[in-house]
Design an enzyme around this catalytic site. Structure first.
Site, short mmCIF file in Angstrom:
data_model
loop_
_atom_site.label_atom_id
_atom_site.label_comp_id
_atom_site.label_asym_id
_atom_site.label_seq_id
_atom_site.Cartn_x
_atom_site.Cartn_y
_atom_site.Cartn_z
N GLU A 1 6.17 6.15 1.58
CA GLU A 1 6.42 4.87 0.92
C GLU A 1 7.91 4.62 0.78
O GLU A 1 8.64 5.46 0.24
CB GLU A 1 5.74 4.89 -0.45
CG GLU A 1 5.84 3.61 -1.24
CD GLU A 1 5.05 3.68 -2.53
OE1 GLU A 1 5.49 3.06 -3.52
OE2 GLU A 1 3.99 4.35 -2.56
N LYS B 1 2.03 -4.38 -6.28
CA LYS B 1 1.96 -4.22 -7.73
C LYS B 1 1.78 -5.59 -8.34
O LYS B 1 2.51 -6.53 -8.01
CB LYS B 1 3.23 -3.55 -8.27
CG LYS B 1 3.45 -2.12 -7.78
CD LYS B 1 4.71 -1.53 -8.42
CE LYS B 1 4.85 -0.04 -8.16
NZ LYS B 1 5.39 0.25 -6.82
N LYS C 1 6.86 12.10 -5.54
CA LYS C 1 8.18 11.49 -5.53
C LYS C 1 9.17 12.41 -4.81
O LYS C 1 9.21 13.62 -5.07
CB LYS C 1 8.66 11.23 -6.96
CG LYS C 1 7.89 10.14 -7.68
CD LYS C 1 8.18 8.77 -7.11
CE LYS C 1 7.51 7.67 -7.90
NZ LYS C 1 7.86 6.32 -7.40
#
Length: 358
Positions: free
Chosen positions: A181, A233, A125
């Protein structure tokens, strides 16, 4: 059983009029849990979820609290697919997964990685609010130092603007990045970041996540040429079958990821990864490692860089031990009632997904 294409076009969430389970049936099998996080992730230290027991197994309904009812209806459709329809036939029985490193100080990276065991890929992240690029660079470098041969991908959750993204990815590319991403929030920005990196000879692929699952048209990013691959997802897209159809229509490589689920939710992600015709990248389905507890005694955790496909059964004692406070249970059950009504209205009208879920 409807085909994937039928679930997207004729019946957008796979919920046919007359085939939506009654609300009373859902409420009778509903359990609301609150699970501690090992480390703050997405700004939370407790993960709440509503679990539903259906005739074919368990489903998970856990959209984050800020999601409106219309968007949350996709998550409920996914839970109903798991418990009342079942999953498509798998093409593989073992799913490679990446480790996930939250926006922690670089010194905590070895501790986080140790929870995942041996892995071949790591998602890091970056672009966390209140942090700077030096923090990101230190964290990514710490991952590279710990795992010299691993594939590293970074996830900004749309936290940069175009100029910041180009600067950051140019710098982070020095450690060797598999892809970045959602470096910026919008599709036009993704396309511009991708164009600038290519023009500068920076070898970082662009992956779209929010620009797939939060758009009225999840195929828009592919049509715009804004990404090299897509992150899918299950719950935010409305179920495994609908996600399969989106991947097929997008014509881009796909990475299956989770939304910080319990093992019940991860099972749906594994079903998608197992049913994809091709699976070129390790999936982001190892996030149960970030939880301090689970709802099953056979948690879906990575073993030697992969998770074996298997069914999950919620344990009654664990459901009781981690039951949410009464006021939070009431909040989730009220939400279930409202979102069920959204699905019922959409199934009766049989309207296109984008229109129903705006």
């Amino acid at each position: 059983m409807p085909t994937a294409a039928a679930a997207t076009h004729a019946d957008p969430l796979g919920i046919h009029a007359g085939h939506l389970p009654d609300l009373d049936e859902l409420l009778a099998g509903a359990h609301v849990v609150s699970l501690p996080m090992r480390v703050k992730f997405r700004g939370i230290l407790q993960r709440e979820a509503l679990l539903l027991r259906g005739p074919l197994g368990w489903g998970e309904f856990c959209p984050f609290p800020e999601y409106a009812d219309a968007e949350a209806s996709r998550w409920l459709a996914s839970a109903l697919e798991a418990g009342w329809q079942g999953f498509p036939a798998p093409l593989r029985d073992s799913i490679p997964v990446n480790a996930t490193v939250p926006a922690v100080p670089a010194g905590r990276v070895p501790e986080i990685l140790a929870r995942f065991g041996r892995v071949d890929a790591v998602k890091v992240k970056v672009a966390e609010r209140g942090q700077i690029l030096d923090d990101d660079a230190a964290r990514v470098s710490a991952v590279r130092d710990a795992l010299p041969d691993a594939a590293i991908r970074v996830d900004a959750n749309g936290g940069w603007d175009v100029a910041e993204a180009v600067e950051a990815l140019t710098r982070l590319a020095g450690v060797g990045l598999e892809y970045a991403e959602q470096p910026v929030a919008d599709i036009a920005g993704l396309a511009e970041v991708r164009r600038r990196l290519r023009a500068a000879g920076v070898p970082v692929l662009i992956a779209a996540d929010e620009s797939v699952r939060k758009e009225d048209d999840p195929l828009k990013v592919a049509r715009a040429g804004a990404a090299d691959l897509i992150v899918v997802k299950v719950a935010p897209l409305g179920g495994v079958r609908r996600a399969l159809d989106i991947v097929a229509q997008a014509g881009l490589p796909a990475v299956v990821s989770s939304a910080l689920d319990t093992s019940v939710g991860i099972r749906a992600g594994l079903a998608l990864a197992a049913a994809l015709p091709e699976l070129p990248y390790a999936c982001g389905l190892g996030t149960v490692s970030l939880l301090g507890a689970d709802v099953t005694r056979d948690s879906l955790l990575p073993d030697d860089g992969a998770i074996r496909l298997r069914d999950v059964h919620a344990d009654a004692e664990l459901l009781a031990a981690h039951a949410a406070a009464p006021e939070r249970r009431d909040w989730w059950l009220d939400r279930l009632r409202r979102v069920h009504a959204v699905l019922a209205q959409g199934a009766a009208a049989d309207v296109p997904h984008g229109k129903m879920l705006k």
